[in-house]
Design a protein around this motif. Structure first.
Motif, mmCIF file in Angstrom:
data_model
loop_
_atom_site.group_PDB
_atom_site.id
_atom_site.type_symbol
_atom_site.label_atom_id
_atom_site.label_comp_id
_atom_site.label_asym_id
_atom_site.label_seq_id
_atom_site.Cartn_x
_atom_site.Cartn_y
_atom_site.Cartn_z
ATOM 1 N N ASN A 155 0.827 -1.209 0.000
ATOM 2 C CA ASN A 155 0.000 0.000 0.000
ATOM 3 C C ASN A 155 0.861 1.259 0.000
ATOM 4 O O ASN A 155 0.566 2.236 -0.693
ATOM 5 C CB ASN A 155 -0.937 0.001 1.211
ATOM 6 C CG ASN A 155 -2.052 -1.022 1.097
ATOM 7 O OD1 ASN A 155 -2.189 -1.696 0.073
ATOM 8 N ND2 ASN A 155 -2.848 -1.139 2.135
ATOM 9 N N ALA A 156 1.931 1.232 0.810
ATOM 10 C CA ALA A 156 2.803 2.407 0.903
ATOM 11 C C ALA A 156 3.507 2.677 -0.423
ATOM 12 O O ALA A 156 3.577 3.825 -0.884
ATOM 13 C CB ALA A 156 3.832 2.207 2.024
ATOM 14 N N VAL A 157 4.024 1.620 -1.038
ATOM 15 C CA VAL A 157 4.720 1.781 -2.320
ATOM 16 C C VAL A 157 3.762 2.286 -3.392
ATOM 17 O O VAL A 157 4.091 3.194 -4.171
ATOM 18 C CB VAL A 157 5.374 0.449 -2.746
ATOM 19 C CG1 VAL A 157 5.885 0.527 -4.179
ATOM 20 C CG2 VAL A 157 6.514 0.086 -1.791
ATOM 21 N N THR A 158 2.545 1.730 -3.407
ATOM 22 C CA THR A 158 1.549 2.187 -4.374
ATOM 23 C C THR A 158 1.205 3.654 -4.146
ATOM 24 O O THR A 158 1.141 4.452 -5.097
ATOM 25 C CB THR A 158 0.274 1.330 -4.279
ATOM 26 O OG1 THR A 158 0.613 -0.038 -4.503
ATOM 27 C CG2 THR A 158 -0.759 1.771 -5.304
ATOM 28 N N GLY A 159 1.011 4.023 -2.875
ATOM 29 C CA GLY A 159 0.699 5.415 -2.553
ATOM 30 C C GLY A 159 1.798 6.368 -2.972
ATOM 31 O O GLY A 159 1.535 7.469 -3.484
ATOM 32 N N LEU A 160 3.052 5.960 -2.789
ATOM 33 C CA LEU A 160 4.182 6.797 -3.209
ATOM 34 C C LEU A 160 4.241 6.912 -4.728
ATOM 35 O O LEU A 160 4.480 7.997 -5.273
ATOM 36 C CB LEU A 160 5.493 6.201 -2.673
ATOM 37 C CG LEU A 160 5.742 6.391 -1.176
ATOM 38 C CD1 LEU A 160 6.862 5.467 -0.703
ATOM 39 C CD2 LEU A 160 6.096 7.844 -0.865
ATOM 40 N N GLU A 161 4.007 5.790 -5.414
ATOM 41 C CA GLU A 161 4.111 5.785 -6.875
ATOM 42 C C GLU A 161 3.052 6.670 -7.527
ATOM 43 O O GLU A 161 3.317 7.328 -8.532
ATOM 44 C CB GLU A 161 3.987 4.346 -7.402
ATOM 45 C CG GLU A 161 5.234 3.507 -7.193
ATOM 46 C CD GLU A 161 6.439 4.044 -7.954
ATOM 47 O OE1 GLU A 161 6.284 4.432 -9.128
ATOM 48 O OE2 GLU A 161 7.538 4.087 -7.363
ATOM 49 N N ILE A 162 1.849 6.684 -6.961
ATOM 50 C CA ILE A 162 0.787 7.496 -7.573
ATOM 51 C C ILE A 162 0.735 8.904 -6.988
ATOM 52 O O ILE A 162 -0.108 9.715 -7.362
ATOM 53 C CB ILE A 162 -0.596 6.818 -7.429
ATOM 54 C CG1 ILE A 162 -1.035 6.744 -5.962
ATOM 55 C CG2 ILE A 162 -0.592 5.440 -8.064
ATOM 56 C CD1 ILE A 162 -2.436 6.178 -5.764
ATOM 57 N N GLY A 163 1.678 9.190 -6.076
ATOM 58 C CA GLY A 163 1.785 10.547 -5.547
ATOM 59 C C GLY A 163 0.763 10.897 -4.487
ATOM 60 O O GLY A 163 0.601 12.062 -4.130
ATOM 61 N N ARG A 164 0.077 9.882 -3.948
ATOM 62 C CA ARG A 164 -0.940 10.168 -2.936
ATOM 63 C C ARG A 164 -0.369 10.148 -1.512
ATOM 64 O O ARG A 164 -0.808 10.910 -0.650
ATOM 65 C CB ARG A 164 -2.093 9.167 -3.042
ATOM 66 C CG ARG A 164 -3.194 9.470 -2.055
ATOM 67 C CD ARG A 164 -4.481 8.729 -2.305
ATOM 68 N NE ARG A 164 -5.464 9.124 -1.291
ATOM 69 C CZ ARG A 164 -6.315 10.123 -1.429
ATOM 70 N NH1 ARG A 164 -6.325 10.836 -2.541
ATOM 71 N NH2 ARG A 164 -7.167 10.435 -0.466
ATOM 72 N N ALA A 165 0.584 9.272 -1.249
ATOM 73 C CA ALA A 165 1.128 9.139 0.109
ATOM 74 C C ALA A 165 2.203 10.188 0.364
ATOM 75 O O ALA A 165 3.034 10.460 -0.503
ATOM 76 C CB ALA A 165 1.708 7.738 0.296
ATOM 77 N N GLN A 166 2.182 10.767 1.555
ATOM 78 C CA GLN A 166 3.238 11.694 1.995
ATOM 79 C C GLN A 166 3.710 11.242 3.369
ATOM 80 O O GLN A 166 3.443 11.893 4.380
ATOM 81 C CB GLN A 166 2.711 13.121 2.041
ATOM 82 C CG GLN A 166 2.401 13.695 0.678
ATOM 83 C CD GLN A 166 2.278 15.207 0.715
ATOM 84 O OE1 GLN A 166 1.697 15.771 1.629
ATOM 85 N NE2 GLN A 166 2.836 15.867 -0.272
ATOM 86 N N PRO A 167 4.419 10.118 3.406
ATOM 87 C CA PRO A 167 4.724 9.512 4.696
ATOM 88 C C PRO A 167 5.932 10.126 5.394
ATOM 89 O O PRO A 167 6.771 10.790 4.786
ATOM 90 C CB PRO A 167 5.031 8.065 4.312
ATOM 91 C CG PRO A 167 5.643 8.181 2.953
ATOM 92 C CD PRO A 167 4.922 9.318 2.285
ATOM 93 N N CYS A 168 5.990 9.912 6.698
ATOM 94 C CA CYS A 168 7.207 10.117 7.468
ATOM 95 C C CYS A 168 7.117 9.129 8.619
ATOM 96 O O CYS A 168 6.284 9.283 9.513
ATOM 97 C CB CYS A 168 7.314 11.562 7.966
ATOM 98 S SG CYS A 168 8.981 11.989 8.506
ATOM 99 N N PHE A 169 7.930 8.075 8.557
ATOM 100 C CA PHE A 169 7.791 6.938 9.459
ATOM 101 C C PHE A 169 8.771 7.018 10.620
ATOM 102 O O PHE A 169 9.964 7.226 10.420
ATOM 103 C CB PHE A 169 8.030 5.630 8.696
ATOM 104 C CG PHE A 169 7.107 5.431 7.525
ATOM 105 C CD1 PHE A 169 5.752 5.268 7.714
ATOM 106 C CD2 PHE A 169 7.612 5.405 6.229
ATOM 107 C CE1 PHE A 169 4.896 5.073 6.634
ATOM 108 C CE2 PHE A 169 6.769 5.208 5.146
ATOM 109 C CZ PHE A 169 5.402 5.043 5.352
ATOM 110 N N GLY A 170 8.261 6.785 11.838
ATOM 111 C CA GLY A 170 9.117 6.802 13.018
ATOM 112 C C GLY A 170 10.182 5.724 13.019
ATOM 113 O O GLY A 170 11.119 5.782 13.810
ATOM 114 N N ALA A 171 10.037 4.726 12.134
ATOM 115 C CA ALA A 171 11.075 3.696 12.011
ATOM 116 C C ALA A 171 12.442 4.353 11.841
ATOM 117 O O ALA A 171 13.420 3.972 12.480
ATOM 118 C CB ALA A 171 10.770 2.792 10.822
#
Length: 360
Positions: A155-171
């Motif tokens: 889901n995260a990779v798909t969101g990044l590829e289509i420009g919808r996700a703007q993540p910042c992960f505490g990992a």
């Protein structure tokens, strides 16, 4: 930086609370980095009696060549205890690049060098890392690790590829000290439930990019019971939903097994069962393909049907309330973007909840 320039010094911050099995090994992976520049590790706890203190003392003894600082400071700066810990730890930062990383993250030996290289690219204000999982304590932790490789990562990779996700992960989040100061330091996020997402949003608000390199760090999954999994994943689901309700609702299409079984229950017959079987096989293929792409441990594939139905149950439950549990503390999220913390002596503390897909 440019070729020939020395690698900048890096301070890795590890806020700690408790000492689950594997913590020493997780922290030791930072000591084993091949990073060519100066390295400092800062571990922080709020209580001198925290069992993590003994773990850090063992870490220091085992790695005499690494600068490791332990900060013990109970001072609270807001409702978010982890951020209060970071504010206290920030006083001993020695280097210009600051890396925040959750306690249960394991790094491969070249990860730090790759992150700092990504941070040096033009226009990049911060770097964050995708993460996969490895079960540490039995079937429920295996189920969490499977969920990361079969649901979260795709889901995260798909969101990044289509420009919808703007993540910042505490990992893992890396940024320059000057950038951290410009967004108000850690103190600016002391009343924020999803501090990692809020840090990313603040960096983007400055017109800079939060880069996501094409690799994943490893998260040690230590949920030992179904209730631990439920609390953890429901908190994550409700924070994602509060940030992007339409996107979260749209993710219903990622639950084919549940819908196929519902169709069977309502008279769908063999075609519905066929769809259910196809959904399981496709999920297994997706988990395997994602695991290979990110060089992750082989997930517990026999748990795929259970994992899919549990993910769907969390999805449905995310719409049925606003309560979340985090670090043994209960919170209630409000529709106006604030949250309350049910604290001791009946006192209720209120803060801003900048929530996002970062909270796991």
């Amino acid at each position: 930086g440019p070729a020939g320039e020395p690698a900048p010094g890096v301070s890795v911050l590890k806020p700690l609370h408790g000492a689950p099995p594997g913590l020493l090994d997780d922290l030791a992976t930072v000591c084993r980095q091949t990073y060519p520049g100066p390295l400092q590790i800062v571990c922080g706890v709020a209580d001198a009696a925290d069992p993590a203190v003994a773990v850090v003392e063992r870490l220091i003894a085992a790695h005499p060549g690494v600068r490791i600082d332990l900060v013990v400071d109970p001072t609270l700066h807001g409702t978010n205890r982890k951020v209060s810990n970071l504010v206290n730890m920030a006083k001993v930062i020695r280097h210009p690049v600051v890396v925040l990383s959750d306690a249960d993250i394991r790094l491969r030996e070249h990860d730090l060098a790759r992150v700092v290289a990504a941070l040096a690219e033009p226009g990049v204000g911060a770097v964050t890392c995708l993460y996969g999982g490895q079960g540490a304590v039995g079937v429920w932790s295996d189920a969490v690790a499977l969920g990361l490789v079969s649901h979260f990562l795709p889901n995260a990779v798909t969101g990044l590829e289509i420009g919808r996700a703007q993540p910042c992960f505490g990992a893992l989040i890396a940024l320059r000290g000057e950038t951290l100061a410009a967004i108000g330091g850690f103190r600016a996020f002391a009343d924020t439930l999803a501090d990692d997402y809020a840090i990313g949003a603040a960096v983007r608000a400055r017109g800079e990019v939060v880069a996501v390199p094409a690799f994943a760090v490893l998260h040690r999954c230590d949920e030992a019971s179904v209730s631990a999994v439920w609390n953890h994943e429901l908190r994550w689901a409700r924070t994602v939903m509060s940030l992007d309700p339409r996107g979260w609702l749209g993710s219903a299409v990622t639950h084919p097994l549940a819908f196929a079984l519902l169709a069977f229950c309502f008279g769908g017959g063999r075609p519905a069962l066929g769809l259910a079987l196809a959904a399981i096989l496709c999920r297994i293929c997706l988990a395997l393909r994602t695991g290979v792409a990110f060089a992750l441990p082989v997930p517990a594939l026999p748990l795929v049907p259970l994992r899919d139905l549990l993910t769907f149950a969390v999805f449905v439950a995310s719409f049925l309330g606003r309560g979340v549990t985090w670090k043994d503390q209960d919170y209630r999220m409000r529709a106006d973007g604030t949250f309350t913390e049910a604290a001791v002596s009946g006192r209720t503390v209120t803060g801003t909840a900048t929530t996002g897909e970062s909270v796991r």
